[in-house]
Motif scaffolding. Structure first.
Motif, short mmCIF file in Angstrom:
data_model
loop_
_atom_site.label_atom_id
_atom_site.label_comp_id
_atom_site.label_asym_id
_atom_site.label_seq_id
_atom_site.Cartn_x
_atom_site.Cartn_y
_atom_site.Cartn_z
N HIS A 71 0.83 -1.20 0.00
CA HIS A 71 0.00 0.00 0.00
C HIS A 71 0.87 1.26 0.00
CE1 HIS A 71 0.90 -0.65 4.29
NE2 HIS A 71 0.91 0.66 4.33
N ASP A 72 0.24 2.38 -0.27
CA ASP A 72 0.89 3.69 -0.28
C ASP A 72 1.06 4.14 1.19
OD1 ASP A 72 1.45 6.39 -0.27
OD2 ASP A 72 0.03 6.88 -1.88
N ARG A 73 2.28 4.10 1.69
CA ARG A 73 2.50 4.38 3.12
C ARG A 73 2.18 5.83 3.47
NH1 ARG A 73 8.22 1.84 4.51
NH2 ARG A 73 7.74 2.58 6.61
N ALA A 74 2.42 6.74 2.54
CA ALA A 74 2.11 8.15 2.83
C ALA A 74 0.60 8.34 2.96
CB ALA A 74 2.67 9.05 1.74
N ALA A 75 -0.17 7.63 2.10
CA ALA A 75 -1.63 7.73 2.18
C ALA A 75 -2.13 7.16 3.51
CB ALA A 75 -2.27 6.99 1.00
N ALA A 76 -1.50 6.06 3.96
CA ALA A 76 -1.89 5.45 5.24
C ALA A 76 -1.59 6.40 6.40
CB ALA A 76 -1.16 4.12 5.43
N ALA A 77 -0.42 7.04 6.35
CA ALA A 77 -0.05 7.98 7.42
C ALA A 77 -1.03 9.15 7.45
CB ALA A 77 1.38 8.46 7.22
N LYS A 78 -1.46 9.57 6.27
CA LYS A 78 -2.41 10.69 6.20
C LYS A 78 -3.75 10.28 6.84
CE LYS A 78 -4.19 13.97 2.75
NZ LYS A 78 -5.54 13.43 2.47
N ARG A 105 -4.21 8.10 9.21
CA ARG A 105 -4.03 8.09 10.68
C ARG A 105 -4.04 9.50 11.24
NH1 ARG A 105 -0.50 3.70 9.28
NH2 ARG A 105 1.27 5.14 9.18
N ALA A 106 -3.39 10.41 10.52
CA ALA A 106 -3.36 11.81 10.99
C ALA A 106 -4.76 12.40 11.01
CB ALA A 106 -2.43 12.63 10.11
N GLU A 107 -5.64 11.86 10.16
CA GLU A 107 -7.03 12.34 10.13
C GLU A 107 -7.91 11.63 11.15
OE1 GLU A 107 -6.83 13.16 5.29
OE2 GLU A 107 -8.21 11.66 6.10
N GLY A 108 -7.33 10.72 11.95
CA GLY A 108 -8.10 10.07 13.00
C GLY A 108 -8.52 8.64 12.70
N TRP A 109 -8.15 8.13 11.53
CA TRP A 109 -8.44 6.73 11.23
C TRP A 109 -7.50 5.83 12.01
CZ3 TRP A 109 -11.46 4.54 7.00
CH2 TRP A 109 -12.17 5.50 6.23
N ARG A 110 -7.96 4.58 12.21
CA ARG A 110 -7.04 3.52 12.61
C ARG A 110 -6.71 2.74 11.35
NH1 ARG A 110 -8.89 -0.22 17.41
NH2 ARG A 110 -6.75 -0.05 18.14
N THR A 111 -5.52 2.16 11.31
CA THR A 111 -5.16 1.30 10.18
C THR A 111 -4.65 -0.03 10.74
OG1 THR A 111 -2.88 2.12 10.13
CG2 THR A 111 -4.48 3.29 8.77
N LEU A 163 0.13 3.54 18.93
CA LEU A 163 -0.22 2.11 18.87
C LEU A 163 -1.69 1.94 18.47
CD1 LEU A 163 1.67 0.55 21.92
CD2 LEU A 163 2.54 1.30 19.72
N ASP A 164 -2.53 2.78 19.05
CA ASP A 164 -3.96 2.70 18.74
C ASP A 164 -4.20 2.99 17.25
OD1 ASP A 164 -6.82 2.64 19.93
OD2 ASP A 164 -6.80 4.45 18.70
N ALA A 165 -3.53 4.00 16.73
CA ALA A 165 -3.73 4.38 15.32
C ALA A 165 -3.30 3.25 14.38
CB ALA A 165 -2.96 5.66 15.00
N HIS A 166 -2.35 2.43 14.82
CA HIS A 166 -1.92 1.31 13.99
C HIS A 166 -2.71 0.03 14.29
CE1 HIS A 166 1.50 3.96 13.13
NE2 HIS A 166 1.67 3.23 12.04
N GLY A 167 -3.83 0.19 14.99
CA GLY A 167 -4.76 -0.92 15.14
C GLY A 167 -4.49 -1.83 16.33
N TYR A 168 -3.64 -1.38 17.26
CA TYR A 168 -3.35 -2.19 18.45
C TYR A 168 -4.36 -1.85 19.54
CZ TYR A 168 0.96 -3.75 16.32
OH TYR A 168 1.86 -4.35 15.48
N ASP A 169 -5.05 -2.88 20.04
CA ASP A 169 -6.06 -2.70 21.08
C ASP A 169 -5.42 -2.88 22.45
OD1 ASP A 169 -8.29 -2.25 19.45
OD2 ASP A 169 -8.55 -4.41 19.12
#
Lengths: 374, 374
Positions: free
Chosen positions: A329-336, A338-344, B34-40
């Motif tokens: 996957h596009d790591r920069a898109a994933a980091a973006k 997370r910065a927007e509040g998503w979990r990945t 850790l939470d943002a990377h999906g760790y509970d």
């Protein structure tokens, strides 16, 4: 909900992800409230010399000091204790390292505590204690701040239907010294009969004059009026005026009740004690009051909440949307994201099941796309 | 800085407000990563049955299981232990309560741990352990995620100059089984001489073939090249390719070094281990690697940071502006300030010294006004 688990000793439990998330959210919300009101957090250690810790609990609830796990320290050959209460530790810090800090000194704390023996009412032996201590004052203003802060903290933690029960821990001492004299031998018996709310026993113990106290209980306004009637001589006047001022300070933030003879667990407190309740909890949500710090004898006011025991009544924090990140996957898109509040959650190998990994979305070249749930 | 305090046992300390604020800020920042990377997050108890906890540490560092405080539980009459490491607890949860959860299972944890005896290198006996475990995989992809996550967590905690030292914990096992055979009796001696990096001792122990390993150490690229030269037979090829992939995944986020024979503390790990360093820290910032969960034998990858030991190198969180609230202040205005991120401290009595209470402002009818500092 905690999980019963034969692998763990009685009264000790794992907090699994959903419950742990509620506890963490409550802890942050409560600590943020204390911080905003100027309370600085301190972190005392889990273990102390038993003599030091027990000595600072000298005025505390009977049996509380006996409730600690103890063991010999190979480094000092002295007995250590695992803390059952953080309040004496905060008192020690105030009396030693922070002795010269300006008063009133506002300190907050949060940490694990353990008691050796559970009670019938509460089978938990480990408790996550959070609290605030206002050191250098036990005035009406200090008590008002402590009650309001406790209510604000519970509210921030998401609890509803909060009520506060006021009590007067030194009521019998005050009345027996002035209005309704008792012999030294009678005082303890009268206290005991008031505790059990036994009218017959109270009379038999020579406490007939104290009978009306049993009925000066309930919703704050009416109970206070009844108590003022009992207090014709004015021995309690400053205390009752104090209660009225505290209740006025709380206003509509919580329902207030009065149970002037309630003494259980308040033995170490001075003129004012309070117990907190909230909707959906079988037990008290917390308690507090005015006291003197054992050892330094400095006036103080504080309260304690046991966060893990509130977890069942606290709302589940809203889960963030979780996006599955396929291999390459596009790591920069994933980091973006997370910065927007998503979990990945990133794919590690072929053959993984994204919905089973609780991912509602998958990252594609055009951004996250919702996954069909099984 | 921690305060020396004769009142506390060796290796146990109070964390006073400034240091406690740094620790709290680091903890939140790391847990958020850790939470943002999906760790509970899970919260296991402070105490467990000693047999259960020690059993799950069976493969761990020699002496680690002996390092726990132990005592008899009056409720079960069995021996309990105070945890010295949370990793075995997370392994237990993965193998029991979360046995049926989809893999890879990502779990985070943070809590106090205590060892009975400090080491010469580290006098602390209480440590605030934070970590992540990726359960169900010990692949290169899992190791890449764990190292990157650890670097991201340390970066979020405000640490700088982060470097990661890779090691190959089962190096001697792998080489002795294929390229450079050793007798059973020689293996332990060779490991010991490699640990102490003693070339003469290594030769004397029959490990002359292992000598070049002592020089395949340092900055990643050159050390890896040296190691590939040693590994002419290709016994290490899959491992070295793995290290290269992990290093590529980390990219510029941290400086990478390689010390293939470093084994101290990695005895329980399988093919990959890593140690984290950061600017301003005398000791390692954390460590991690691939391993198999004792008991269930499930593959896993994880890392641990000891937050309280990072506190000296972490930046002090910016202090919020603090406003003194004089007696009779406008409570709605004060609440508005707090909602805007101010801290407030309310006046309780006449004669208080607002600047001594570390208030830079006072609330007036027109809003907060800066106070002259003494």
């Amino acid at each position: 909900m905690t999980q019963p688990n034969d692998l763990l000793p009685e009264g000790l439990e794992d907090r699994l992800p959903l419950e742990a998330a509620r506890i963490t959210a409550m802890m942050r919300a409560c600590l943020d409230v204390l911080d905003a009101h100027g309370y600085d957090r301190v972190r005392p250690p889990l273990l102390e010399f038993e003599a030091s810790l027990a000595g600072r609990m000298a005025g505390a609830v009977a049996g509380e000091a006996r409730a600690m796990f103890r063991f010999v320290d190979p480094a000092s050959l002295r007995t250590l204790a695992l803390r059952s209460d953080m309040t004496p530790q905060v008192g020690r810090i105030a009396a030693t390292s922070l002795k010269t800090a300006a008063r009133p000194l506002r300190l907050a704390y949060c940490g694990d505590t353990v008691v050796i023996k559970a009670s019938q009412l509460d089978p938990a032996r480990e408790r996550l204690q959070l609290g605030a201590e206002l050191i250098g004052s036990d005035s009406v203003a200090a008590a008002s701040e402590a009650v309001m802060l406790a209510v604000d903290a519970l509210t921030a933690a998401g609890l509803t239907g909060i009520s506060v029960d006021f009590t007067l821990p030194d009521l019998v001492d005050t009345l027996s010294a002035k209005a309704f004299p008792l012999s030294d031998g009678q005082i303890e018996a009268v206290r005991r009969e008031l505790d059990t709310k036994d009218a017959g026993g109270l009379k038999a113990a020579g406490g007939a004059a104290y009978l009306p106290l049993l009925y000066a209980t309930g919703p704050f306004e009416t109970a206070l009026a009844a108590l003022r009637d009992v207090d014709a001589g004015g021995a309690l006047k400053s205390r009752l005026d104090g209660l009225e001022a505290i209740a006025a300070h709380i206003g509509d933030a919580a329902r207030i009740t009065l149970d002037p003879t309630e003494r259980h667990g308040f033995e170490y407190q001075s003129w004012f004690g309070f117990t907190l309740y909230a909707e959906g909890l079988r037990r008290a949500a917390g308690r507090g009051g005015t006291y003197r710090i054992a050892g330094s004898d400095e006036a103080a006011t504080g309260f304690t909440l046991y966060l893990d025991r509130l977890a069942d009544a606290a709302p589940q924090p809203e889960a963030a949307r979780t996006c599955y990140l396929p291999l390459g996957h596009d790591r920069a898109a994933a980091a973006k994201l997370r910065a927007e509040g998503w979990r990945t959650r990133a794919q590690l190998a072929e053959g993984e099941d994204a919905p089973a990994l609780r991912c509602g979305y998958i990252l594609t070249a055009t951004g996250p796309v919702e996954l069909e749930q099984p």
